[in-house]
Design a protein around this motif. Structure first.
Motif, PDB file in Angstrom:
ATOM      1  N   VAL A 196    -108.765 -28.440 106.475  1.00  0.00           N
ATOM      2  CA  VAL A 196    -107.598 -27.679 107.038  1.00  0.00           C
ATOM      3  C   VAL A 196    -106.972 -26.889 105.728  1.00  0.00           C
ATOM      4  CG1 VAL A 196    -107.069 -29.207 108.667  1.00  0.00           C
ATOM      5  CG2 VAL A 196    -106.023 -29.667 106.548  1.00  0.00           C
ATOM      6  N   LYS A 197    -107.498 -27.374 104.536  1.00  0.00           N
ATOM      7  CA  LYS A 197    -106.898 -26.874 103.267  1.00  0.00           C
ATOM      8  C   LYS A 197    -107.811 -26.664 102.095  1.00  0.00           C
ATOM      9  CE  LYS A 197    -102.455 -26.862 100.448  1.00  0.00           C
ATOM     10  NZ  LYS A 197    -101.105 -27.553 100.187  1.00  0.00           N
ATOM     11  N   SER A 198    -107.713 -25.817 101.416  1.00  0.00           N
ATOM     12  CA  SER A 198    -108.854 -25.701 100.327  1.00  0.00           C
ATOM     13  C   SER A 198    -107.764 -24.981  99.244  1.00  0.00           C
ATOM     14  CB  SER A 198    -109.718 -24.868 100.447  1.00  0.00           C
ATOM     15  OG  SER A 198    -110.714 -24.836  99.468  1.00  0.00           O
ATOM     16  N   GLU A 199    -107.831 -25.743  98.035  1.00  0.00           N
ATOM     17  CA  GLU A 199    -106.926 -25.181  96.810  1.00  0.00           C
ATOM     18  C   GLU A 199    -107.791 -25.015  95.622  1.00  0.00           C
ATOM     19  OE1 GLU A 199    -103.879 -28.128  95.967  1.00  0.00           O
ATOM     20  OE2 GLU A 199    -103.346 -28.378  98.043  1.00  0.00           O
ATOM     21  N   SER A 244    -113.249 -20.605 101.159  1.00  0.00           N
ATOM     22  CA  SER A 244    -113.087 -19.956 102.472  1.00  0.00           C
ATOM     23  C   SER A 244    -113.498 -21.023 103.431  1.00  0.00           C
ATOM     24  CB  SER A 244    -114.041 -18.731 102.616  1.00  0.00           C
ATOM     25  OG  SER A 244    -115.106 -19.235 102.631  1.00  0.00           O
ATOM     26  N   LEU A 245    -113.787 -22.334 103.110  1.00  0.00           N
ATOM     27  CA  LEU A 245    -114.066 -23.370 104.058  1.00  0.00           C
ATOM     28  C   LEU A 245    -112.969 -23.384 105.297  1.00  0.00           C
ATOM     29  CD1 LEU A 245    -115.647 -26.379 102.062  1.00  0.00           C
ATOM     30  CD2 LEU A 245    -116.632 -24.599 103.722  1.00  0.00           C
ATOM     31  N   PRO A 246    -111.606 -23.566 105.124  1.00  0.00           N
ATOM     32  CA  PRO A 246    -110.737 -23.685 106.010  1.00  0.00           C
ATOM     33  C   PRO A 246    -110.922 -22.595 107.253  1.00  0.00           C
ATOM     34  CG  PRO A 246    -109.697 -24.105 104.076  1.00  0.00           C
ATOM     35  CD  PRO A 246    -111.046 -23.512 103.826  1.00  0.00           C
ATOM     36  N   ASP A 247    -111.399 -21.261 106.498  1.00  0.00           N
ATOM     37  CA  ASP A 247    -111.645 -20.061 107.713  1.00  0.00           C
ATOM     38  C   ASP A 247    -112.750 -20.255 108.819  1.00  0.00           C
ATOM     39  OD1 ASP A 247    -109.734 -18.761 105.969  1.00  0.00           O
ATOM     40  OD2 ASP A 247    -111.267 -17.778 104.774  1.00  0.00           O
ATOM     41  N   VAL A 276    -109.041 -36.351 100.655  1.00  0.00           N
ATOM     42  CA  VAL A 276    -109.561 -35.551  99.594  1.00  0.00           C
ATOM     43  C   VAL A 276    -110.815 -35.309  99.161  1.00  0.00           C
ATOM     44  CG1 VAL A 276    -108.464 -34.677  97.436  1.00  0.00           C
ATOM     45  CG2 VAL A 276    -107.181 -35.425  98.821  1.00  0.00           C
ATOM     46  N   ILE A 277    -111.391 -34.169  99.062  1.00  0.00           N
ATOM     47  CA  ILE A 277    -112.830 -34.053  98.615  1.00  0.00           C
ATOM     48  C   ILE A 277    -112.530 -32.950  97.534  1.00  0.00           C
ATOM     49  CG2 ILE A 277    -115.248 -33.151  98.845  1.00  0.00           C
ATOM     50  CD1 ILE A 277    -114.395 -33.920 101.930  1.00  0.00           C
ATOM     51  N   ARG A 335    -108.877 -30.741 101.663  1.00  0.00           N
ATOM     52  CA  ARG A 335    -108.178 -31.700 102.564  1.00  0.00           C
ATOM     53  C   ARG A 335    -108.676 -31.521 104.189  1.00  0.00           C
ATOM     54  NH1 ARG A 335    -104.681 -34.386  99.650  1.00  0.00           N
ATOM     55  NH2 ARG A 335    -103.345 -33.071  98.106  1.00  0.00           N
ATOM     56  N   THR A 336    -109.040 -32.813 104.305  1.00  0.00           N
ATOM     57  CA  THR A 336    -109.469 -32.792 105.946  1.00  0.00           C
ATOM     58  C   THR A 336    -108.430 -33.170 106.914  1.00  0.00           C
ATOM     59  OG1 THR A 336    -110.275 -35.304 105.831  1.00  0.00           O
ATOM     60  CG2 THR A 336    -111.849 -33.490 105.040  1.00  0.00           C
ATOM     61  N   GLU A 337    -108.815 -32.859 108.218  1.00  0.00           N
ATOM     62  CA  GLU A 337    -107.803 -33.141 109.190  1.00  0.00           C
ATOM     63  C   GLU A 337    -107.287 -34.628 109.019  1.00  0.00           C
ATOM     64  OE1 GLU A 337    -109.390 -30.930 113.272  1.00  0.00           O
ATOM     65  OE2 GLU A 337    -110.448 -32.630 112.538  1.00  0.00           O
TER      66      GLU A 337
END
Length: 136
Positions: free
Chosen positions: A35-38, A26-29, A55-56, A49-51
């Motif tokens: 901006v994205k968590s898969e 839920s980090l992007p929330d 990639v982490i 994925r950050t702004e």
């Protein structure tokens, strides 16, 4: 091993805050720079994925819904550390809640102080962004 931590009080119940941040994916929330968590491996892995396109990859190590806490390690990131393990915890704090984000890690090619400052800044900035969800 070095450590860093930050906490913030939020004017909402621990249950309300955990509902927003308790999902490992839920980090992007609530964290604007993610901006994205898969999800991967049945939800035990998240690729962030950050702004700026960084990639982490993080692995869920421990999850306790009743205690409103989870711990995760980093498997891939541009940070100058190894053996990273962090914990995010939500606790009731009077009529509000307290969220604590802490980590331990071994710095690589930087001093303990530099690594601690890096993660303390990430944690504090993230928690301030979280609290903004409950302003007004």
């Amino acid at each position: 091993m070095a450590t860093a931590s930050a906490f913030i009080d939020i004017p909402a119940s621990a249950d309300q805050v955990w509902q927003l941040i308790g999902g490992f994916n839920s980090l992007p929330d609530w964290l604007p720079f993610v901006v994205k968590s898969e999800p991967g491996e049945g939800g035990r892995l998240r690729t962030l994925r950050t702004e700026d396109g960084t990639v982490i990859v993080e692995r869920l190590e421990k999850f306790d819904n009743a205690s409103k806490t989870y711990s995760y390690s980093i498997t891939k990131a541009p940070f100058p550390v190894t053996d990273y393990l962090a914990t995010l915890r939500v606790e009731a704090h009077g009529d509000a809640s307290r969220v604590t984000w802490s980590g331990r890690f071994t710095p690589l090619s930087v001093s303990d102080e530099e690594a601690q400052e890096l993660f303390a800044g990430i944690y504090q900035g993230g928690l301030m962004a979280l609290r903004a969800n409950y302003a007004g």
